[in-house]
Write a protein that holds these residues in place. Structure first.
Motif, PDB file in Angstrom:
ATOM      1  N   THR A  44       1.316  -0.928  -0.171  1.00 45.81           N
ATOM      2  CA  THR A  44      -0.149   0.240  -0.383  1.00 45.81           C
ATOM      3  C   THR A  44       1.069   1.576   0.207  1.00 45.81           C
ATOM      4  OG1 THR A  44      -2.024  -0.898   1.188  1.00 45.81           O
ATOM      5  CG2 THR A  44      -1.806   0.991   1.785  1.00 45.81           C
ATOM      6  N   THR A  45       1.716   1.214   0.674  1.00 45.43           N
ATOM      7  CA  THR A  45       2.521   2.517   0.962  1.00 45.43           C
ATOM      8  C   THR A  45       3.377   3.140  -0.715  1.00 45.43           C
ATOM      9  OG1 THR A  45       3.158   1.352   2.998  1.00 45.43           O
ATOM     10  CG2 THR A  45       4.400   3.179   2.016  1.00 45.43           C
ATOM     11  N   HIS A  48       1.163   4.142  -3.262  1.00 48.14           N
ATOM     12  CA  HIS A  48       0.706   5.389  -2.542  1.00 48.14           C
ATOM     13  C   HIS A  48       1.960   6.288  -2.943  1.00 48.14           C
ATOM     14  CE1 HIS A  48      -0.556   9.221  -0.699  1.00 48.14           C
ATOM     15  NE2 HIS A  48      -2.149   7.924  -1.088  1.00 48.14           N
ATOM     16  N   GLU A  49       2.553   6.088  -2.829  1.00 43.15           N
ATOM     17  CA  GLU A  49       4.012   6.792  -3.061  1.00 43.15           C
ATOM     18  C   GLU A  49       5.001   7.290  -4.909  1.00 43.15           C
ATOM     19  OE1 GLU A  49       7.024   5.528  -1.064  1.00 43.15           O
ATOM     20  OE2 GLU A  49       6.589   6.349   1.010  1.00 43.15           O
ATOM     21  N   ASN A  63      -7.211   6.789  -3.458  1.00 41.21           N
ATOM     22  CA  ASN A  63      -7.448   6.174  -1.909  1.00 41.21           C
ATOM     23  C   ASN A  63      -7.010   4.695  -3.048  1.00 41.21           C
ATOM     24  OD1 ASN A  63      -7.998   8.329  -0.814  1.00 41.21           O
ATOM     25  ND2 ASN A  63     -10.385   7.371  -1.999  1.00 41.21           N
ATOM     26  N   VAL A  64      -5.434   4.426  -1.887  1.00 39.95           N
ATOM     27  CA  VAL A  64      -4.616   2.682  -2.104  1.00 39.95           C
ATOM     28  C   VAL A  64      -5.112   1.481  -0.773  1.00 39.95           C
ATOM     29  CG1 VAL A  64      -2.489   1.537  -2.573  1.00 39.95           C
ATOM     30  CG2 VAL A  64      -2.596   3.670  -3.449  1.00 39.95           C
ATOM     31  N   LEU A  73      -6.893   0.232  -6.212  1.00 43.20           N
ATOM     32  CA  LEU A  73      -7.290   2.493  -5.988  1.00 43.20           C
ATOM     33  C   LEU A  73      -8.886   2.362  -6.650  1.00 43.20           C
ATOM     34  CD1 LEU A  73      -4.600   1.876  -8.851  1.00 43.20           C
ATOM     35  CD2 LEU A  73      -4.898   1.927  -7.067  1.00 43.20           C
TER      36      LEU A  73
END
Length: 111
Positions: A44-45, A48-49, A63-64, A73
């Motif tokens: 997820t991190t 998102h990054e 959003n992830v 997503l």
């Protein structure tokens, strides 16, 4: 010492029996679950990054969410090209089992 009547003794016996037998029925947490949850947090991190690093996707709140290696997503973007770009960015991350697209374009409700 407190003298218990027959019903009270039964209740005490029943509670002691529950304490003795029910802990044996519960399972100990498995490390695999913790490792799997940790892996989901890492994925997820990373996704998102990567989305934030993509300048064209920064204006959107994408959003992830990851469960068992499946990345979802969601959010609203301007166009189908933005959806495709976000999907491509997510696909570039190693370790993802599947990517679920729940993004929409503004005003049309398209997926």
């Amino acid at each position: 010492m407190v003298k218990l009547d027959r019903n009270s003794r039964f209740v005490v016996f029943f509670l002691i029996a529950q304490m003795a037998f029910f802990p044996a029925c519960t399972s100990a947490p498995k490390y695999e679950g913790s490792a799997e949850q940790y892996d989901d947090i890492v994925l997820t991190t990373k996704v998102h990054e990567a989305i934030i690093d993509e300048l064209s996707l920064r204006p959107f709140e994408i959003n992830v969410r990851t469960v068992k290696g499946v990345v979802e997503l969601s959010g609203t973007v301007n166009s189908r090209d933005d959806i495709d770009k976000a999907m491509a960015v997510a696909r570039s991350i190693n370790g993802i089992r599947f990517i679920k697209n729940d993004m929409r374009t503004q005003g049309t409700g398209d997926y």
